[in-house]
Design a protein around this motif. Structure first.
Motif, mmCIF file in Angstrom:
data_model
loop_
_atom_site.group_PDB
_atom_site.id
_atom_site.type_symbol
_atom_site.label_atom_id
_atom_site.label_comp_id
_atom_site.label_asym_id
_atom_site.label_seq_id
_atom_site.Cartn_x
_atom_site.Cartn_y
_atom_site.Cartn_z
ATOM 1 N N SER A 288 11.377 -3.345 6.255
ATOM 2 C CA SER A 288 12.648 -2.633 6.081
ATOM 3 C C SER A 288 12.966 -2.258 4.620
ATOM 4 C CB SER A 288 13.811 -3.402 6.710
ATOM 5 O OG SER A 288 13.949 -4.671 6.141
ATOM 6 N N PRO A 289 12.646 -3.057 3.609
ATOM 7 C CA PRO A 289 12.960 -2.625 2.238
ATOM 8 C C PRO A 289 12.140 -1.428 1.740
ATOM 9 C CG PRO A 289 12.674 -4.997 2.321
ATOM 10 C CD PRO A 289 12.211 -4.444 3.632
ATOM 11 N N PHE A 290 10.968 -1.197 2.335
ATOM 12 C CA PHE A 290 10.127 -0.108 1.821
ATOM 13 C C PHE A 290 9.844 0.985 2.841
ATOM 14 C CE2 PHE A 290 7.098 -3.658 2.779
ATOM 15 C CZ PHE A 290 6.361 -3.069 3.800
ATOM 16 N N ILE A 291 10.470 0.943 4.000
ATOM 17 C CA ILE A 291 10.179 1.916 5.056
ATOM 18 C C ILE A 291 10.468 3.355 4.622
ATOM 19 C CG2 ILE A 291 12.393 1.838 6.269
ATOM 20 C CD1 ILE A 291 8.939 1.796 7.941
ATOM 21 N N GLU A 292 11.433 3.547 3.702
ATOM 22 C CA GLU A 292 11.734 4.910 3.254
ATOM 23 C C GLU A 292 10.642 5.454 2.335
ATOM 24 O OE1 GLU A 292 14.927 5.228 0.026
ATOM 25 O OE2 GLU A 292 15.342 3.264 0.930
ATOM 26 N N TYR A 293 9.763 4.575 1.829
ATOM 27 C CA TYR A 293 8.702 5.005 0.922
ATOM 28 C C TYR A 293 7.332 5.089 1.603
ATOM 29 C CZ TYR A 293 12.344 3.685 -2.329
ATOM 30 O OH TYR A 293 13.542 3.563 -2.974
ATOM 31 N N THR A 294 7.119 4.239 2.612
ATOM 32 C CA THR A 294 5.857 4.264 3.347
ATOM 33 C C THR A 294 6.042 3.591 4.701
ATOM 34 O OG1 THR A 294 3.504 3.658 3.333
ATOM 35 C CG2 THR A 294 5.018 2.085 2.328
ATOM 36 N N SER A 295 5.324 4.073 5.691
ATOM 37 C CA SER A 295 5.342 3.427 7.002
ATOM 38 C C SER A 295 4.072 2.614 7.212
ATOM 39 C CB SER A 295 5.485 4.467 8.110
ATOM 40 O OG SER A 295 4.403 5.382 8.054
ATOM 41 N N ASN A 296 3.211 2.571 6.198
ATOM 42 C CA ASN A 296 1.963 1.828 6.280
ATOM 43 C C ASN A 296 2.196 0.406 5.787
ATOM 44 O OD1 ASN A 296 -0.687 1.034 6.426
ATOM 45 N ND2 ASN A 296 -1.419 2.441 4.853
ATOM 46 N N ALA A 297 2.277 -0.536 6.724
ATOM 47 C CA ALA A 297 2.558 -1.932 6.369
ATOM 48 C C ALA A 297 1.456 -2.846 6.882
ATOM 49 C CB ALA A 297 3.892 -2.370 6.947
ATOM 50 N N ILE A 298 1.116 -3.811 6.071
ATOM 51 C CA ILE A 298 0.163 -4.853 6.443
ATOM 52 C C ILE A 298 0.958 -6.155 6.470
ATOM 53 C CG2 ILE A 298 -1.906 -6.118 5.759
ATOM 54 C CD1 ILE A 298 -2.653 -3.559 4.107
ATOM 55 N N TYR A 299 0.907 -6.857 7.587
ATOM 56 C CA TYR A 299 1.600 -8.139 7.708
ATOM 57 C C TYR A 299 0.566 -9.257 7.602
ATOM 58 C CZ TYR A 299 5.721 -5.628 9.235
ATOM 59 O OH TYR A 299 6.813 -4.795 9.286
ATOM 60 N N LEU A 300 0.744 -10.120 6.625
ATOM 61 C CA LEU A 300 -0.159 -11.251 6.502
ATOM 62 C C LEU A 300 0.153 -12.271 7.582
ATOM 63 C CD1 LEU A 300 -0.316 -10.119 3.438
ATOM 64 C CD2 LEU A 300 -1.244 -12.363 3.007
ATOM 65 N N GLU A 301 -0.883 -12.893 8.077
ATOM 66 C CA GLU A 301 -0.750 -13.987 9.042
ATOM 67 C C GLU A 301 -0.677 -15.302 8.274
ATOM 68 O OE1 GLU A 301 -0.451 -13.571 12.343
ATOM 69 O OE2 GLU A 301 -0.654 -11.396 12.142
ATOM 70 N N ASP A 302 -0.285 -16.379 8.960
ATOM 71 C CA ASP A 302 -0.262 -17.688 8.316
ATOM 72 C C ASP A 302 -1.617 -18.018 7.707
ATOM 73 O OD1 ASP A 302 2.350 -18.465 8.568
ATOM 74 O OD2 ASP A 302 2.047 -19.643 10.388
ATOM 75 N N GLU A 303 -1.572 -18.588 6.513
ATOM 76 C CA GLU A 303 -2.737 -19.010 5.741
ATOM 77 C C GLU A 303 -3.588 -17.843 5.238
ATOM 78 O OE1 GLU A 303 -4.888 -22.107 7.765
ATOM 79 O OE2 GLU A 303 -3.126 -23.389 7.873
ATOM 80 N N GLU A 304 -3.046 -16.626 5.271
ATOM 81 C CA GLU A 304 -3.758 -15.487 4.700
ATOM 82 C C GLU A 304 -3.276 -15.228 3.284
ATOM 83 O OE1 GLU A 304 -5.424 -12.513 8.075
ATOM 84 O OE2 GLU A 304 -3.365 -12.140 7.441
ATOM 85 N N MET A 305 -4.164 -14.647 2.508
ATOM 86 C CA MET A 305 -3.881 -14.293 1.127
ATOM 87 C C MET A 305 -4.419 -12.889 0.892
ATOM 88 S SD MET A 305 -5.379 -16.062 -2.308
ATOM 89 C CE MET A 305 -6.688 -14.878 -2.586
ATOM 90 N N ALA A 306 -3.822 -12.172 -0.031
ATOM 91 C CA ALA A 306 -4.315 -10.841 -0.396
ATOM 92 C C ALA A 306 -4.199 -10.682 -1.907
ATOM 93 C CB ALA A 306 -3.518 -9.749 0.312
ATOM 94 N N ILE A 307 -5.071 -9.879 -2.440
ATOM 95 C CA ILE A 307 -4.994 -9.510 -3.847
ATOM 96 C C ILE A 307 -4.691 -8.024 -3.882
ATOM 97 C CG2 ILE A 307 -6.215 -9.346 -6.040
ATOM 98 C CD1 ILE A 307 -7.940 -11.722 -5.102
ATOM 99 N N VAL A 308 -3.550 -7.683 -4.461
ATOM 100 C CA VAL A 308 -3.118 -6.293 -4.565
ATOM 101 C C VAL A 308 -3.460 -5.832 -5.976
ATOM 102 C CG1 VAL A 308 -1.158 -4.710 -4.398
ATOM 103 C CG2 VAL A 308 -1.262 -6.735 -2.916
ATOM 104 N N ARG A 309 -4.292 -4.798 -6.069
ATOM 105 C CA ARG A 309 -4.718 -4.301 -7.373
ATOM 106 C C ARG A 309 -4.374 -2.837 -7.528
ATOM 107 N NH1 ARG A 309 -9.806 -7.119 -6.124
ATOM 108 N NH2 ARG A 309 -9.798 -9.029 -7.329
ATOM 109 N N LEU A 310 -3.935 -2.476 -8.722
ATOM 110 C CA LEU A 310 -3.731 -1.072 -9.058
ATOM 111 C C LEU A 310 -5.026 -0.545 -9.669
ATOM 112 C CD1 LEU A 310 -0.225 -1.045 -10.760
ATOM 113 C CD2 LEU A 310 -0.831 -0.242 -8.498
ATOM 114 N N HIS A 311 -5.490 0.549 -9.151
ATOM 115 C CA HIS A 311 -6.677 1.195 -9.711
ATOM 116 C C HIS A 311 -6.209 2.434 -10.463
ATOM 117 C CE1 HIS A 311 -9.564 -1.388 -7.773
ATOM 118 N NE2 HIS A 311 -8.860 -1.282 -6.637
ATOM 119 N N LYS A 312 -6.370 2.388 -11.741
ATOM 120 C CA LYS A 312 -5.940 3.532 -12.559
ATOM 121 C C LYS A 312 -7.055 4.571 -12.619
ATOM 122 C CE LYS A 312 -2.831 0.769 -15.268
ATOM 123 N NZ LYS A 312 -2.473 0.227 -16.549
ATOM 124 N N PRO A 313 -6.675 5.851 -12.528
ATOM 125 C CA PRO A 313 -7.702 6.912 -12.570
ATOM 126 C C PRO A 313 -8.350 7.018 -13.931
ATOM 127 C CG PRO A 313 -5.483 7.844 -12.301
ATOM 128 C CD PRO A 313 -5.350 6.360 -12.344
#
Length: 141
Positions: free
Chosen positions: A116-141
Motif C-alpha cells: 500500500s505505501p508504494f502502489i502508486e509508484y509500482t504494482s510489482n511487489a515481492i513479498y518475502l516469506e518467513d526466514e527469507e532475505m534479499a539484497i537490494v542493489r542499485l545498478h548505476k548505468p
C-alpha cells in the motif's frame, strides 16, 4: 513497515530499521557489552545492529553474509532493513514473523510491510516469506 528512527552500530557504519521484537536481546546485549560495545538506548534494535556488526567484523563478512549469521542467534520476530555506509548502493532485508514487501519500479525500489505505501509508484511487489532475505542493489548505468 512501521518505521522507528534508524539505529546505528557503534562504529556508525551500519544502520538498521526494524519492525518486530527480539526476545533474547538482553543476553545478546550483555555479551556485546563484554566485547566492548556501548549502548545508547534500551532497544532491541540497537542490540541487533551491533550484533550484525560484531559478526561482520569477527568473521570478516560482507553485510549479505553477516545478516543471516546474526539472525541465527536471534529469537523473536523481525522485518529488517540494514544499510552499510561502506556500500551505500545495497540494502539487506530479512523477515521472520513480521511482513516485508519489496516494490520494484523503474530504477527504484521500495521496502514496506505491504504494497500500500508504494502502489502508486509500482504494482510489482515481492513479498518475502518467513526466514527469507534479499539484497537490494542499485545498478548505476
Amino acid at each position: 513497515m512501521m518505521l522507528t528512527h534508524p539505529h546505528l552500530s557503534n562504529s556508525g557504519n551500519l544502520a538498521i530499521i526494524h519492525n518486530g521484537i527480539i526476545e533474547n536481546y538482553e543476553p545478546l546485549k550483555k555479551e556485546l557489552i563484554k566485547r566492548g560495545y556501548i549502548f545508547h538506548s534500551d532497544t532491541d534494535n540497537e542490540v541487533l545492529v551491533n550484533l550484525i556488526e560484531e559478526v561482520q567484523k569477527k568473521e570478516k563478512l560482507k553485510l549479505g553474509k553477516a545478516v543471516p549469521g546474526s539472525l541465527n542467534q536471534v529469537v523473536g520476530a523481525y522485518a529488517i532493513c540494514v544499510f552499510d555506509k561502506q556500500n551505500p548502493d545495497e540494502i539487506v532485508v530479512a523477515r521472520l514473523g513480521s511482513p516485508l514487501a519489496i516494490g520494484v519500479g523503474e530504477d527504484e525500489y521500495f521496502i514496506a510491510s505491504d504494497a500500500s505505501p508504494f502502489i502508486e509508484y509500482t504494482s510489482n511487489a515481492i513479498y518475502l516469506e518467513d526466514e527469507e532475505m534479499a539484497i537490494v542493489r542499485l545498478h548505476k548505468p
